[in-house]
Design a protein around this motif. Structure first.
Motif, PDB file in Angstrom:
ATOM      1  N   PRO A  29      25.921  31.032   8.318  1.00 54.68           N
ATOM      2  CA  PRO A  29      26.083  32.911   7.989  1.00 54.68           C
ATOM      3  C   PRO A  29      24.474  32.943   7.587  1.00 54.68           C
ATOM      4  O   PRO A  29      23.347  32.692   7.574  1.00 54.68           O
ATOM      5  CB  PRO A  29      26.318  32.313   6.692  1.00 54.68           C
ATOM      6  N   SER A  30      24.437  34.845   8.230  1.00 54.85           N
ATOM      7  CA  SER A  30      23.266  35.019   8.111  1.00 54.85           C
ATOM      8  C   SER A  30      22.383  34.880   7.246  1.00 54.85           C
ATOM      9  O   SER A  30      20.964  35.435   6.775  1.00 54.85           O
ATOM     10  CB  SER A  30      23.244  36.790   8.262  1.00 54.85           C
ATOM     11  N   ASN A  31      23.410  34.890   5.698  1.00 54.74           N
ATOM     12  CA  ASN A  31      22.029  35.018   4.996  1.00 54.74           C
ATOM     13  C   ASN A  31      21.600  33.396   4.253  1.00 54.74           C
ATOM     14  O   ASN A  31      20.386  33.479   3.940  1.00 54.74           O
ATOM     15  CB  ASN A  31      23.257  35.247   3.188  1.00 54.74           C
ATOM     16  N   VAL A  32      22.440  32.446   4.562  1.00 57.08           N
ATOM     17  CA  VAL A  32      21.487  31.844   4.771  1.00 57.08           C
ATOM     18  C   VAL A  32      20.481  31.434   6.010  1.00 57.08           C
ATOM     19  O   VAL A  32      19.205  31.001   5.369  1.00 57.08           O
ATOM     20  CB  VAL A  32      22.808  30.396   4.664  1.00 57.08           C
ATOM     21  N   LEU A  33      20.196  31.668   6.780  1.00 59.48           N
ATOM     22  CA  LEU A  33      19.365  31.965   7.939  1.00 59.48           C
ATOM     23  C   LEU A  33      18.458  32.942   7.238  1.00 59.48           C
ATOM     24  O   LEU A  33      17.581  32.415   7.699  1.00 59.48           O
ATOM     25  CB  LEU A  33      20.373  32.352   9.188  1.00 59.48           C
ATOM     26  N   ASN A  34      18.296  34.215   6.833  1.00 58.51           N
ATOM     27  CA  ASN A  34      17.495  35.176   6.377  1.00 58.51           C
ATOM     28  C   ASN A  34      16.749  34.187   4.968  1.00 58.51           C
ATOM     29  O   ASN A  34      15.699  33.802   4.834  1.00 58.51           O
ATOM     30  CB  ASN A  34      18.061  35.857   5.234  1.00 58.51           C
ATOM     31  N   ASP A  35      17.881  33.222   4.278  1.00 59.01           N
ATOM     32  CA  ASP A  35      16.460  32.046   3.411  1.00 59.01           C
ATOM     33  C   ASP A  35      15.911  31.761   4.368  1.00 59.01           C
ATOM     34  O   ASP A  35      14.639  31.380   3.432  1.00 59.01           O
ATOM     35  CB  ASP A  35      17.567  31.597   2.543  1.00 59.01           C
ATOM     36  N   ILE A  36      16.537  30.480   5.051  1.00 57.65           N
ATOM     37  CA  ILE A  36      15.855  29.880   5.737  1.00 57.65           C
ATOM     38  C   ILE A  36      14.021  30.661   6.677  1.00 57.65           C
ATOM     39  O   ILE A  36      12.809  30.111   6.366  1.00 57.65           O
ATOM     40  CB  ILE A  36      16.563  29.283   7.254  1.00 57.65           C
ATOM     41  N   ARG A  37      14.114  30.833   7.299  1.00 60.17           N
ATOM     42  CA  ARG A  37      13.466  32.343   7.322  1.00 60.17           C
ATOM     43  C   ARG A  37      12.414  32.261   6.479  1.00 60.17           C
ATOM     44  O   ARG A  37      11.132  32.518   6.407  1.00 60.17           O
ATOM     45  CB  ARG A  37      13.829  33.495   8.569  1.00 60.17           C
ATOM     46  N   THR A  38      13.441  33.102   5.066  1.00 70.43           N
ATOM     47  CA  THR A  38      11.934  33.684   4.291  1.00 70.43           C
ATOM     48  C   THR A  38      11.452  32.342   3.243  1.00 70.43           C
ATOM     49  O   THR A  38      10.145  32.732   3.512  1.00 70.43           O
ATOM     50  CB  THR A  38      12.951  34.401   3.182  1.00 70.43           C
ATOM     51  N   GLN A  39      11.748  31.725   3.404  1.00 70.14           N
ATOM     52  CA  GLN A  39      10.958  30.148   3.083  1.00 70.14           C
ATOM     53  C   GLN A  39      10.185  29.491   3.924  1.00 70.14           C
ATOM     54  O   GLN A  39       8.813  29.405   3.730  1.00 70.14           O
ATOM     55  CB  GLN A  39      11.943  28.529   2.745  1.00 70.14           C
ATOM     56  N   MET A  40      10.728  29.878   5.016  1.00 71.75           N
ATOM     57  CA  MET A  40       9.187  29.844   6.612  1.00 71.75           C
ATOM     58  C   MET A  40       7.871  30.520   6.288  1.00 71.75           C
ATOM     59  O   MET A  40       7.024  29.850   6.018  1.00 71.75           O
ATOM     60  CB  MET A  40      10.055  29.008   7.618  1.00 71.75           C
ATOM     61  N   TRP A  41       8.841  31.426   6.193  1.00 74.86           N
ATOM     62  CA  TRP A  41       7.293  32.629   6.513  1.00 74.86           C
ATOM     63  C   TRP A  41       6.301  31.914   5.351  1.00 74.86           C
ATOM     64  O   TRP A  41       5.081  32.472   5.572  1.00 74.86           O
ATOM     65  CB  TRP A  41       8.085  33.446   6.167  1.00 74.86           C
ATOM     66  N   ARG A  42       7.073  32.230   4.393  1.00 71.78           N
ATOM     67  CA  ARG A  42       5.948  31.761   3.348  1.00 71.78           C
ATOM     68  C   ARG A  42       5.173  30.392   2.942  1.00 71.78           C
ATOM     69  O   ARG A  42       3.786  30.052   2.485  1.00 71.78           O
ATOM     70  CB  ARG A  42       6.805  31.533   1.722  1.00 71.78           C
ATOM     71  N   GLU A  43       6.029  29.027   3.605  1.00 75.47           N
ATOM     72  CA  GLU A  43       5.490  27.891   3.465  1.00 75.47           C
ATOM     73  C   GLU A  43       4.008  28.109   4.446  1.00 75.47           C
ATOM     74  O   GLU A  43       3.129  27.493   4.290  1.00 75.47           O
ATOM     75  CB  GLU A  43       6.704  26.908   3.820  1.00 75.47           C
ATOM     76  N   LYS A  86      13.577  20.007   7.947  1.00 76.47           N
ATOM     77  CA  LYS A  86      12.844  19.133   7.894  1.00 76.47           C
ATOM     78  C   LYS A  86      12.152  19.440   9.471  1.00 76.47           C
ATOM     79  O   LYS A  86      11.012  19.595   9.694  1.00 76.47           O
ATOM     80  CB  LYS A  86      12.219  17.996   7.617  1.00 76.47           C
ATOM     81  N   TRP A  87      13.819  19.861  10.192  1.00 76.16           N
ATOM     82  CA  TRP A  87      13.038  20.369  11.708  1.00 76.16           C
ATOM     83  C   TRP A  87      13.285  21.313  12.129  1.00 76.16           C
ATOM     84  O   TRP A  87      12.888  21.316  13.622  1.00 76.16           O
ATOM     85  CB  TRP A  87      13.745  19.133  12.658  1.00 76.16           C
ATOM     86  N   MET A  88      13.045  22.204  11.606  1.00 75.83           N
ATOM     87  CA  MET A  88      13.068  23.982  11.422  1.00 75.83           C
ATOM     88  C   MET A  88      11.638  24.351  11.133  1.00 75.83           C
ATOM     89  O   MET A  88      10.765  24.063  10.881  1.00 75.83           O
ATOM     90  CB  MET A  88      13.864  24.455  10.519  1.00 75.83           C
ATOM     91  N   LEU A  89      10.867  24.850  12.255  1.00 74.75           N
ATOM     92  CA  LEU A  89      10.312  25.475  12.235  1.00 74.75           C
ATOM     93  C   LEU A  89       9.621  27.258  13.010  1.00 74.75           C
ATOM     94  O   LEU A  89      10.489  28.034  13.242  1.00 74.75           O
ATOM     95  CB  LEU A  89       9.055  25.454  13.524  1.00 74.75           C
ATOM     96  N   GLY A  90       9.356  28.178  11.584  1.00 68.74           N
ATOM     97  CA  GLY A  90       9.247  29.563  11.981  1.00 68.74           C
ATOM     98  C   GLY A  90       8.602  29.782  12.600  1.00 68.74           C
ATOM     99  O   GLY A  90       6.916  30.109  13.048  1.00 68.74           O
ATOM    100  N   VAL A  91       8.942  30.836  13.590  1.00 70.21           N
ATOM    101  CA  VAL A  91       7.704  30.447  15.088  1.00 70.21           C
ATOM    102  C   VAL A  91       8.297  32.615  15.031  1.00 70.21           C
ATOM    103  O   VAL A  91       8.914  33.155  14.605  1.00 70.21           O
ATOM    104  CB  VAL A  91       7.885  30.156  16.185  1.00 70.21           C
ATOM    105  N   CYS A  92       6.765  32.880  16.236  1.00 72.56           N
ATOM    106  CA  CYS A  92       7.373  34.280  16.631  1.00 72.56           C
ATOM    107  C   CYS A  92       7.704  34.422  17.713  1.00 72.56           C
ATOM    108  O   CYS A  92       7.982  33.705  18.196  1.00 72.56           O
ATOM    109  CB  CYS A  92       5.884  34.858  17.260  1.00 72.56           C
TER     110      CYS A  92
END
Length: 169
Positions: A29-43, A86-92
């Motif tokens: 769901p989009s809310n979960v994807l948003n949480d993932i993006r936000t946490q990776m962005w901060r980390e 652990k295998w997800m990465l925030g990228v441009c």
């Protein structure tokens, strides 16, 4: 490229996996994807995990899977691995959103597609094999890692000024 220190996965992702054991990444769901993006962005301190360009907000960050979800174009894949934080990465977006962009002007995961990488952004020893030239270009004496950064990820792309940006740092 930065070494990524991944923290605890977002609770929403953990709950989603528990409630949907057969789910695939595309079902997230989009809310979960948003949480993932936000946490990776901060980390990742607002940086692309590959080219180190600044990402202005989690809304303009892509979720990259360091281990391709569909290696070699295969339809079958490990659904649990696709939802493993652990295998997800925030990228441009790697210049892929601009109209008329040539393939050689695209970077990061947009250029990579489903090609498997030798470099591991979570392994400091692996990332330390990348060297920086005075002109801002990056390379590695390890031929496989050099291929990753120069060809697969296109991290010396002049079209988006990656070497010039690194030179200023």
């Amino acid at each position: 490229m930065i070494v990524v220190k991944r923290g605890k996965e977002p609770n929403s992702l953990l709950e989603f996996r528990k409630q949907n054991p057969e789910a695939d990444y595309e079902d997230t769901p989009s809310n979960v994807l948003n949480d993932i993006r936000t946490q990776m962005w901060r980390e990742q301190r607002h940086l692309c995990g590959y080219c180190m360009r600044r990402i202005n907000s989690p809304d303009v960050e892509r979720i990259e899977h360091c281990i391709p979800r569909h290696p070699k174009g295969e339809a079958a894949h490990d659904k649990q691995a696709a939802l493993n934080y652990k295998w997800m990465l925030g990228v441009c977006y790697g210049n892929s959103l601009n109209r008329g962009v040539k393939p050689e002007e695209i970077t990061c995961d947009a250029h990579r597609r489903n090609i498997e990488l030798t470099i591991n952004p979570y392994d400091e020893t692996s990332v330390r094999k990348i060297k920086y030239k005075a002109d801002g270009r990056i390379y590695s004496e390890d031929p496989e890692i050099n291929k990753d950064v120069t060809e697969t990820l296109n991290l010396n792309c002049e079209a988006v000024s990656l070497p010039q940006t690194r030179k200023k740092c």
